[in-house]
Write a protein that holds these residues in place. Structure first.
Motif, short mmCIF file in Angstrom:
data_model
loop_
_atom_site.label_atom_id
_atom_site.label_comp_id
_atom_site.label_asym_id
_atom_site.label_seq_id
_atom_site.Cartn_x
_atom_site.Cartn_y
_atom_site.Cartn_z
N LYS A 22 -12.07 4.76 21.06
CA LYS A 22 -12.29 3.81 19.86
C LYS A 22 -12.83 4.43 18.78
CE LYS A 22 -12.69 -0.46 23.03
NZ LYS A 22 -11.97 -1.53 22.34
N TYR A 41 -2.70 6.71 24.52
CA TYR A 41 -2.86 5.30 25.09
C TYR A 41 -1.84 5.05 26.22
CZ TYR A 41 -3.22 0.32 25.28
OH TYR A 41 -3.45 -0.99 25.54
N PRO A 54 0.07 -2.79 22.70
CA PRO A 54 -0.58 -3.75 22.12
C PRO A 54 0.03 -4.08 20.55
CG PRO A 54 -2.19 -2.14 22.98
CD PRO A 54 -0.52 -1.54 23.04
N THR A 55 -0.39 -5.03 19.91
CA THR A 55 0.14 -5.26 18.69
C THR A 55 -0.21 -4.20 17.67
OG1 THR A 55 -1.75 -6.45 17.84
CG2 THR A 55 -0.20 -7.97 19.31
N ALA A 57 -1.97 -4.74 15.00
CA ALA A 57 -3.53 -5.08 14.58
C ALA A 57 -4.33 -4.35 15.60
CB ALA A 57 -3.55 -6.59 14.47
N ALA A 58 -4.11 -4.43 17.06
CA ALA A 58 -4.70 -4.31 17.99
C ALA A 58 -4.85 -2.62 18.07
CB ALA A 58 -4.57 -4.60 19.39
N LEU A 59 -3.79 -2.14 17.82
CA LEU A 59 -3.73 -0.51 17.70
C LEU A 59 -4.70 -0.08 16.56
CD1 LEU A 59 0.04 0.46 18.47
CD2 LEU A 59 -2.19 0.95 20.01
N CYS A 60 -4.45 -0.55 15.38
CA CYS A 60 -5.42 -0.29 14.22
C CYS A 60 -6.71 -0.24 14.53
CB CYS A 60 -4.90 -1.25 13.10
SG CYS A 60 -3.24 -1.10 12.30
N GLU A 61 -7.22 -1.52 15.29
CA GLU A 61 -8.54 -1.33 15.48
C GLU A 61 -8.96 -0.58 16.59
OE1 GLU A 61 -11.60 -4.92 17.36
OE2 GLU A 61 -9.55 -5.46 17.06
N ALA A 62 -8.04 -0.22 17.57
CA ALA A 62 -8.45 0.66 18.66
C ALA A 62 -8.53 2.19 18.20
CB ALA A 62 -7.58 0.62 19.73
N ARG A 67 -2.52 0.04 9.07
CA ARG A 67 -1.40 -0.67 9.63
C ARG A 67 -0.33 0.45 9.42
NH1 ARG A 67 0.00 -6.74 10.56
NH2 ARG A 67 -1.69 -6.39 12.01
#
Length: 253
Positions: A22, A41, A54-55, A57-62, A67
């Motif tokens: 992360k 991943y 993942p979306t 947004a989820a990939l950006c966070e992880a 984006r």
């Protein structure tokens, strides 16, 4: 062939101990790093073709990236058939076929028209090595089997060759049918890829005409009969005979 250094780099890149978690990806060469992180991943989560990612947004966070970085990575991975993006549905693991490799090799050889014969020689040599290399497995798997559809394909090849016509569709289906007995997806894809590259260059060199076409069609027939008989030595000879007309033209040993 990969050098020891290149192999070490690839092994290190996709080792579980070096895959990004992360923590944010460093800004240096972020595009390549994001692509590697998405690949990692897929491996970490043991995803298979068709599985959802993942979306964005989820990939950006992880991954700790923007984006735009994620979208660029997905776009490049889609071109490699590693990712499939469906508008409104999201991103999924792609088929990971060898199509990108085929396109690259076709372009590579096409750009080198001056040595077109040498390019085709390399492709034919690779196909022959592959067919001979699976001789034991093919004759073991096909021994005692009946293959009416493959026999019909051979009959159509012989009929077309007798009229001086090519038989690309039947040829492709025949080799796919033989390789299907191996239950090895990678071998099947390699066979199909090399066949396609081979056929791309055959028309430009104007080879495999008349007698050669018929000789090659008859060799397909012997490949099938000897495989069904489980005769490895005879099968290998039939494979050699299959490539003989083209090998003579290309002055292959």
């Amino acid at each position: 062939m990969l050098s020891d250094k290149s192999a070490q780099v690839l092994l290190s890149k996709y080792s579980p101990t070096t895959m990004p978690g992360k923590s944010a990806i460093p800004t240096t060469n972020r595009s390549s790093a994001t692509i590697d992180a998405v690949k990692s991943y897929i491996i970490q989560h043991d995803l298979k073709p068709g599985d959802p990612l993942p979306t964005e947004a989820a990939l950006c966070e992880a991954l700790g990236v923007s984006r735009s970085s994620v979208r660029e990575a997905l776009r490049k991975l889609e071109a490699l058939d590693i990712i499939r993006v469906h508008q409104g549905r999201g991103s999924f693991v792609g088929d990971m076929s060898l199509e990108p490799m085929v396109e690259t090799l076709v372009l590579r050889f096409a750009l080198d028209r001056a040595s077109g014969t040498e390019s085709l020689r390399q492709v034919v040599s690779t196909r022959r090595f592959l067919d001979l290399g699976v001789a034991v497995a093919v004759t073991t798997a096909m021994k005692g089997t009946a293959n009416p559809e493959l026999h019909r394909l051979v009959e159509r090849m012989v009929e077309k060759a007798s009229r001086g016509e090519r038989y690309m569709e039947e040829d492709s289906a025949f080799h796919n049918g033989i390789m299907a007995y191996l239950d090895n997806e990678l071998i099947s894809q390699l066979n199909a890829a090399m066949w396609l590259i081979h056929q791309t260059f055959i028309p430009d060199l104007d080879v495999e005409q008349d007698d050669g076409l018929l000789q090659t069609a008859r060799a397909h027939e012997r490949m099938l009969l000897t495989a069904e008989a489980g005769d490895e030595a005879a099968y290998r000879q039939a494979v050699i005979d299959h490539y003989a007309p083209l090998a003579d033209i290309l002055e292959m040993s």
